[in-house]
Design a protein around this motif. Structure first.
Motif, PDB file in Angstrom:
ATOM      1  N   SER A   1      11.535   5.900   3.824  1.00 39.84           N
ATOM      2  CA  SER A   1      11.578   5.614   2.386  1.00 39.84           C
ATOM      3  C   SER A   1      12.601   6.481   1.676  1.00 39.84           C
ATOM      4  N   ILE A   2      12.666   7.757   2.034  1.00 38.68           N
ATOM      5  CA  ILE A   2      13.644   8.659   1.437  1.00 38.68           C
ATOM      6  C   ILE A   2      15.061   8.264   1.848  1.00 38.68           C
ATOM      7  N   LEU A   3      15.248   7.934   3.130  1.00 32.10           N
ATOM      8  CA  LEU A   3      16.582   7.558   3.599  1.00 32.10           C
ATOM      9  C   LEU A   3      17.063   6.255   2.962  1.00 32.10           C
ATOM     10  N   ARG A   4      16.176   5.319   2.749  1.00 31.38           N
ATOM     11  CA  ARG A   4      16.581   4.041   2.161  1.00 31.38           C
ATOM     12  C   ARG A   4      16.772   4.109   0.661  1.00 31.38           C
ATOM     13  N   TYR A   5      15.829   4.752  -0.037  1.00 27.72           N
ATOM     14  CA  TYR A   5      15.811   4.667  -1.492  1.00 27.72           C
ATOM     15  C   TYR A   5      16.116   5.970  -2.205  1.00 27.72           C
ATOM     16  N   GLY A   6      16.277   7.074  -1.470  1.00 23.90           N
ATOM     17  CA  GLY A   6      16.703   8.331  -2.064  1.00 23.90           C
ATOM     18  C   GLY A   6      15.604   9.094  -2.767  1.00 23.90           C
ATOM     19  N   LEU A   7      16.042  10.146  -3.416  1.00 27.61           N
ATOM     20  CA  LEU A   7      15.135  11.026  -4.142  1.00 27.61           C
ATOM     21  C   LEU A   7      15.113  10.649  -5.601  1.00 27.61           C
ATOM     22  N   PRO A   8      14.106  10.899  -6.336  1.00 32.03           N
ATOM     23  CA  PRO A   8      12.793  11.418  -5.987  1.00 32.03           C
ATOM     24  C   PRO A   8      11.971  10.333  -5.307  1.00 32.03           C
ATOM     25  N   PRO A   9      11.066  10.734  -4.429  1.00 29.98           N
ATOM     26  CA  PRO A   9      10.263   9.733  -3.727  1.00 29.98           C
ATOM     27  C   PRO A   9       9.301   9.032  -4.688  1.00 29.98           C
ATOM     28  N   SER A  10       9.378   7.719  -4.671  1.00 28.73           N
ATOM     29  CA  SER A  10       8.497   6.908  -5.505  1.00 28.73           C
ATOM     30  C   SER A  10       8.167   5.645  -4.722  1.00 28.73           C
ATOM     31  N   PHE A  11       7.081   5.703  -3.970  1.00 22.36           N
ATOM     32  CA  PHE A  11       6.710   4.563  -3.150  1.00 22.36           C
ATOM     33  C   PHE A  11       5.219   4.534  -2.940  1.00 22.36           C
ATOM     34  N   LEU A  12       4.741   3.412  -2.452  1.00 25.16           N
ATOM     35  CA  LEU A  12       3.333   3.220  -2.135  1.00 25.16           C
ATOM     36  C   LEU A  12       3.236   2.864  -0.666  1.00 25.16           C
ATOM     37  N   ALA A  13       2.490   3.615   0.097  1.00 26.14           N
ATOM     38  CA  ALA A  13       2.272   3.326   1.510  1.00 26.14           C
ATOM     39  C   ALA A  13       0.937   2.620   1.666  1.00 26.14           C
ATOM     40  N   ALA A  14       0.928   1.571   2.457  1.00 24.00           N
ATOM     41  CA  ALA A  14      -0.297   0.795   2.679  1.00 24.00           C
ATOM     42  C   ALA A  14      -0.323   0.305   4.115  1.00 24.00           C
ATOM     43  N   VAL A  15      -1.510   0.164   4.644  1.00 24.67           N
ATOM     44  CA  VAL A  15      -1.711  -0.403   5.971  1.00 24.67           C
ATOM     45  C   VAL A  15      -2.272  -1.807   5.780  1.00 24.67           C
ATOM     46  N   LEU A  16      -1.554  -2.798   6.294  1.00 24.11           N
ATOM     47  CA  LEU A  16      -1.968  -4.185   6.159  1.00 24.11           C
ATOM     48  C   LEU A  16      -2.150  -4.778   7.549  1.00 24.11           C
ATOM     49  N   ALA A  17      -3.184  -5.566   7.725  1.00 23.44           N
ATOM     50  CA  ALA A  17      -3.458  -6.216   9.006  1.00 23.44           C
ATOM     51  C   ALA A  17      -3.628  -7.720   8.779  1.00 23.44           C
ATOM     52  N   PRO A  18      -2.511  -8.446   8.609  1.00 21.32           N
ATOM     53  CA  PRO A  18      -2.625  -9.884   8.378  1.00 21.32           C
ATOM     54  C   PRO A  18      -2.908 -10.629   9.681  1.00 21.32           C
ATOM     55  N   SER A  19      -3.478 -11.800   9.550  1.00 19.24           N
ATOM     56  CA  SER A  19      -3.648 -12.649  10.726  1.00 19.24           C
ATOM     57  C   SER A  19      -2.282 -13.212  11.115  1.00 19.24           C
ATOM     58  N   ALA A  20      -2.182 -13.742  12.308  1.00 16.17           N
ATOM     59  CA  ALA A  20      -0.901 -14.261  12.792  1.00 16.17           C
ATOM     60  C   ALA A  20      -0.393 -15.406  11.915  1.00 16.17           C
TER      61      ALA A  20
END
Length: 82
Positions: A12-31
């Protein structure tokens, strides 16, 4: 799992830079619903920095640069729980 969290933070930091502003989530969709979920996430992440990560063709824009085959405007990892 801790390494995955660190990897999400670093990507996230490498792609969008500083300051870090993101939401991390774990998603388990069906196929069946994975494609729909990815399209919804792409609409939510539609911003100025996200256009760089969208591929121009279906082969993946970052595949030639050593990136994942699928490029998305958001950070995405597949975790196999065995």
């Amino acid at each position: 799992m801790h390494f995955c969290v660190v990897r999400v933070f670093i990507e996230s930091i490498l792609r969008y830079g500083l300051p870090p502003s993101f939401l991390a989530a774990v998603l388990a969709p069906s196929a069946k619903s994975e494609k729909k979920l990815r399209s919804i996430l792409e609409k939510l992440c539609d911003g100025t920095n996200s256009t760089y990560w969208k591929s121009e063709d279906d082969s993946g824009g970052m595949a030639g640069l050593g990136g994942d085959v699928d490029s998305h405007p958001y950070v995405s990892f597949t975790i196999n729980l065995i």
